[in-house]
Design a protein around this motif. Structure first.
Motif, PDB file in Angstrom:
ATOM      1  N   ARG A 140       0.834  -1.200   0.000  1.00 13.38           N
ATOM      2  CA  ARG A 140       0.000   0.000   0.000  1.00 13.38           C
ATOM      3  C   ARG A 140       0.876   1.261   0.000  1.00 13.38           C
ATOM      4  O   ARG A 140       0.616   2.222  -0.736  1.00 13.38           O
ATOM      5  CB  ARG A 140      -0.924  -0.004   1.218  1.00 13.38           C
ATOM      6  CG  ARG A 140      -1.863   1.183   1.313  1.00 13.38           C
ATOM      7  CD  ARG A 140      -2.751   1.069   2.537  1.00 13.38           C
ATOM      8  NE  ARG A 140      -3.770   0.048   2.370  1.00 13.38           N
ATOM      9  CZ  ARG A 140      -5.009   0.283   1.944  1.00 13.38           C
ATOM     10  NH1 ARG A 140      -5.373   1.525   1.630  1.00 13.38           N
ATOM     11  NH2 ARG A 140      -5.878  -0.689   1.850  1.00 13.38           N
ATOM     12  N   THR A 141       1.913   1.273   0.827  1.00 18.70           N
ATOM     13  CA  THR A 141       2.806   2.425   0.906  1.00 18.70           C
ATOM     14  C   THR A 141       3.490   2.694  -0.419  1.00 18.70           C
ATOM     15  O   THR A 141       3.528   3.834  -0.901  1.00 18.70           O
ATOM     16  CB  THR A 141       3.863   2.205   2.006  1.00 18.70           C
ATOM     17  OG1 THR A 141       3.212   2.105   3.274  1.00 18.70           O
ATOM     18  CG2 THR A 141       4.844   3.365   2.050  1.00 18.70           C
ATOM     19  N   LEU A 142       4.034   1.654  -1.025  1.00 24.20           N
ATOM     20  CA  LEU A 142       4.738   1.820  -2.298  1.00 24.20           C
ATOM     21  C   LEU A 142       3.785   2.266  -3.398  1.00 24.20           C
ATOM     22  O   LEU A 142       4.089   3.173  -4.178  1.00 24.20           O
ATOM     23  CB  LEU A 142       5.428   0.512  -2.693  1.00 24.20           C
ATOM     24  CG  LEU A 142       6.554   0.023  -1.776  1.00 24.20           C
ATOM     25  CD1 LEU A 142       7.059  -1.335  -2.249  1.00 24.20           C
ATOM     26  CD2 LEU A 142       7.700   1.022  -1.721  1.00 24.20           C
ATOM     27  N   THR A 143       2.623   1.629  -3.466  1.00 25.78           N
ATOM     28  CA  THR A 143       1.680   1.928  -4.542  1.00 25.78           C
ATOM     29  C   THR A 143       1.118   3.333  -4.428  1.00 25.78           C
ATOM     30  O   THR A 143       1.051   4.073  -5.412  1.00 25.78           O
ATOM     31  CB  THR A 143       0.527   0.910  -4.541  1.00 25.78           C
ATOM     32  OG1 THR A 143       1.054  -0.418  -4.642  1.00 25.78           O
ATOM     33  CG2 THR A 143      -0.406   1.144  -5.708  1.00 25.78           C
ATOM     34  N   LEU A 144       0.728   3.728  -3.236  1.00 23.55           N
ATOM     35  CA  LEU A 144       0.048   5.013  -3.060  1.00 23.55           C
ATOM     36  C   LEU A 144       0.986   6.207  -3.026  1.00 23.55           C
ATOM     37  O   LEU A 144       0.590   7.321  -3.384  1.00 23.55           O
ATOM     38  CB  LEU A 144      -0.790   4.990  -1.783  1.00 23.55           C
ATOM     39  CG  LEU A 144      -2.049   4.127  -1.807  1.00 23.55           C
ATOM     40  CD1 LEU A 144      -2.743   4.152  -0.447  1.00 23.55           C
ATOM     41  CD2 LEU A 144      -3.019   4.600  -2.895  1.00 23.55           C
ATOM     42  N   ASN A 145       2.219   6.013  -2.608  1.00 23.90           N
ATOM     43  CA  ASN A 145       3.095   7.169  -2.384  1.00 23.90           C
ATOM     44  C   ASN A 145       4.168   7.378  -3.449  1.00 23.90           C
ATOM     45  O   ASN A 145       4.704   8.475  -3.579  1.00 23.90           O
ATOM     46  CB  ASN A 145       3.754   7.048  -1.009  1.00 23.90           C
ATOM     47  CG  ASN A 145       2.734   7.113   0.117  1.00 23.90           C
ATOM     48  OD1 ASN A 145       2.054   8.112   0.303  1.00 23.90           O
ATOM     49  ND2 ASN A 145       2.601   6.032   0.864  1.00 23.90           N
ATOM     50  N   ILE A 146       4.481   6.350  -4.207  1.00 21.16           N
ATOM     51  CA  ILE A 146       5.416   6.524  -5.316  1.00 21.16           C
ATOM     52  C   ILE A 146       4.634   7.049  -6.514  1.00 21.16           C
ATOM     53  O   ILE A 146       3.536   6.576  -6.790  1.00 21.16           O
ATOM     54  CB  ILE A 146       6.111   5.189  -5.646  1.00 21.16           C
ATOM     55  CG1 ILE A 146       7.035   4.801  -4.483  1.00 21.16           C
ATOM     56  CG2 ILE A 146       6.894   5.276  -6.937  1.00 21.16           C
ATOM     57  CD1 ILE A 146       7.725   3.466  -4.657  1.00 21.16           C
TER      58      ILE A 146
END
Length: 308
Positions: A140-146
């Motif tokens: 979720r962190t990688l997908t939403l913030n990158i």
């Protein structure tokens, strides 16, 4: 929002047209936010506010014409994309979401679920996605913030000489491929790394031998180098040991990879997020080549079976 182009061995829309789907998702995302924000501000749904559905290139193939028309109908589109507005008897959006920050959070969650769908379905087929990915915080962190000039492969399975090979993470940026292995362990552990086969994890006064992440990292990077050479593509590869919840001390002077532990994780992530370069043609070529070597397990969608 990074494009989640491959998740395990699930079928992905991106593998059919890596040129088209990134821009399409970006457009759908902008339209959905515009309509959602407008509905929240007005207190009612805007007239005719719906996201334009997919129109596949396979539409020209008469064999699948009826199936595609069914799949691209308003009813099916609503089922397929969480970024489509739901028609229900729920209270007005303004009553359910009190602040603009809450609205943004709801929107981001919708986008994440949409990316999971795009990474596990196509117009004709689908894969059985493990529901754990809905709650995978790193994904979720990688997908939403990158940002959306990156392509993300999460736990992909490559098929090399008919042998499936599990990867950790491949992040394809405009100018660099980040080959990433996540260092597993208990939160707040201290790892002592070296060039040896095993590292040591220290936690609560106890120590434990763990397999060096460099072994998997070196294997992954080696396979990527071979694929790029086969496709006659030159593209830099950076090797990363990712440990956002740990501290890693590496004893060897010549470290053949970059360690991103909790001390530098925020700075490293910020550098990735602030990459201003748009999607490049070589990046597309690289991504297409890597998708070609990914293993896929899928079955026909029920709508297609019924229409045969």
């Amino acid at each position: 929002m990074a494009h989640l182009i491959k998740l395990e061995d699930y079928i992905s829309r991106y593998q059919f047209d890596i040129h088209r789907y990134p821009s399409q998702f970006t457009r759908l995302k902008k339209e959905r936010w515009h309509n959602l924000k407008l509905e929240w501000e007005l207190g009612e749904s805007p007239l005719n506010a719906e996201v334009e559905p997919f129109v596949a290139e396979e539409q020209e193939q008469s064999k699948w014409k009826k199936a595609i028309q069914k799949l691209t109908s308003f009813r099916t589109t609503k089922q397929e994309f969480s970024i489509i507005e739901e028609t229900s008897v729920e209270p007005p959006l303004r009553e359910r979401v009190r602040t603009i920050e809450d609205l943004k959070a709801m929107f981001r969650n919708e986008l994440f679920l949409s990316q999971l769908r795009w990474a596990s379905t196509s117009l004709m087929e689908q894969s059985r996605m493990n529901p754990k990915y809905k709650y995978d915080e790193l994904l979720r962190t990688l997908t939403l913030n990158i940002p959306d000039n990156y392509f993300l492969m999460y736990r992909p399975i490559f098929l090399i000489k008919q042998a499936p090979i599990d990867f950790d993470i491949v992040l394809i940026g405009p100018t660099t491929i980040y080959c990433i292995v996540v260092l597993e362990g208990q939160d707040n552990s201290l790892f002592e790394g070296s060039s040896e086969r095993f590292w040591t994890e220290y936690r609560s006064g106890k120590e434990k031998k763990v397999l060096s992440p460099y072994l998997a990292l070196n294997r992954m990077a080696g396979i990527l180098v071979d694929i790029l050479a086969t496709e006659d593509v030159n593209f830099p590869i950076k090797k990363i040991v990712l440990a956002p919840n740990h501290i890693v001390d590496y004893s060897s002077a010549n470290m053949p990879f970059e360690i991103v532990d909790r001390r530098v994780y925020a700075q490293w992530f910020e550098k990735i997020v602030r990459q201003p370069t748009p999607i490049k043609s070589t990046q597309i070529k690289v991504t297409k080549a890597l998708l070609h070597y990914c293993h896929t397990t899928a079955y026909k969608r029920q709508e297609v079976i019924e229409d045969e």
